[in-house]
Write a protein that holds these residues in place. Sequence first.
Motif: not given
Length: 418
Positions: A133-139, A164-170, A198-208
């Motif tokens: 999902v995150v890769v799809m969002d960046a692509v 959406v709220t943590v990783l910023g996926v649209r 799960s990368p959620l504990h890293l926060g948005r920037d580090a997780a993405r």
Amino acid sequence: MTPVELSRTVLRAVRRAVDDGVLDVAVPERVKVTPPGPGGCGDYATNVALQLARPAGQPPLQVAEILRTRLAASDGVRDVVVTGPGFLNISLGDSAGVDLVARILRRGPRYGFVEQACGEVVHLHAAREVRAVVVMDAVGRLLRSQGVDVRTSCEGGSPAGEWVTVLGVRSGGVGEGVPRGASSSVAHVIQPVSAPASPLHLGRDAARWALLHPAAHDRPRISDEHLVQREGNPLFRVRYAHARIRAVSRNAADLGFRAEPGSVERGAVESDGGPARPGGIPTPPTGTPPTGTPPGPTGTPPGPPDIPTHPGVPTPGAQPHSAPGSRDRTATPHPLLHLLADHPRVLGQAAAHRAPDRLARHLVSVADAVLPLLPAVLPRGAEKPSATHRARLALAEAAGAVLAGGLSLLGIDAPEHL
């Protein structure tokens, strides 16, 4: 002149040689230009003469000479030198780097973006897995930057919750209002190797970053290493470089000068100090004697023992002087210019191949190239701001614009302070 523009210039030179009857070959669809390799010179090099030699039935050096004369007469090209078996080394006009920096500063973080829609619609689909999902969002962000209208879908419905709220996926289908008659393509399925945790504990920037920096076929490392503020962490280097550039710009404003694109030569910058490591500690310039080494009679490092030096005789290991009319290797344009010129191509390739990792690695290269420049941007001591300082500041701010735009496409914050 960007690498894409230079490639077209080389193709025009080949086409002129064919039209003049001195080359009997099919004009290739594209020509690759790259920074010169070992033994090369100038701003860019190409091996097109080696590629055309066999079909032309001529030696590579002869083909290279045919193309050299036509390339040298092209607008924006200052000099062309043939090296090795037939490599063409191209030096651009003195204003090429200045024009590039000015163009980047005008466009800001949108440098490399395509402003007009191309009329293409791409449908991206991802499994309901966090990395996909995150890769799809960046692509999707990359494709939109290239003028493509994007539709996204995910198994089980639109992404929601912490994605959406943590990783910023649209969430939801993006890119409403597709023009009538626009072409549409078959859905492209995003299938990277799944995240092991799960990368959620890293926060948005580090997780993405953890999910996007590795290539799609590589397993991402979900660990606290992405949070460490040390130069071994590529995410830190990229964000640190942007924050340092913003700090330098603020300091320059306090000193009463601003960026003005101008000539920034590699030798001039390196003579002011070595690369800056994160933390603001410059690395000693190349050639600085180790601590405790006695200086020579004039304050320079002593030469090798038992090797006399005489006027006009080069010391063994020293670089020879450039021949008249050739380009001085110590005054070549700053290597950062190559990376900045290549940024639009990187964005296009990352979008076309659905590979945000290409952009991530490019940003690391830009950060590593700009950090050594920063200690030489501001005047030192009683030194007054000069045209050189303003030119260095402009080059640094151009790199900052590329970093900010690239990070935004990855969905990562470009900090003003760090």
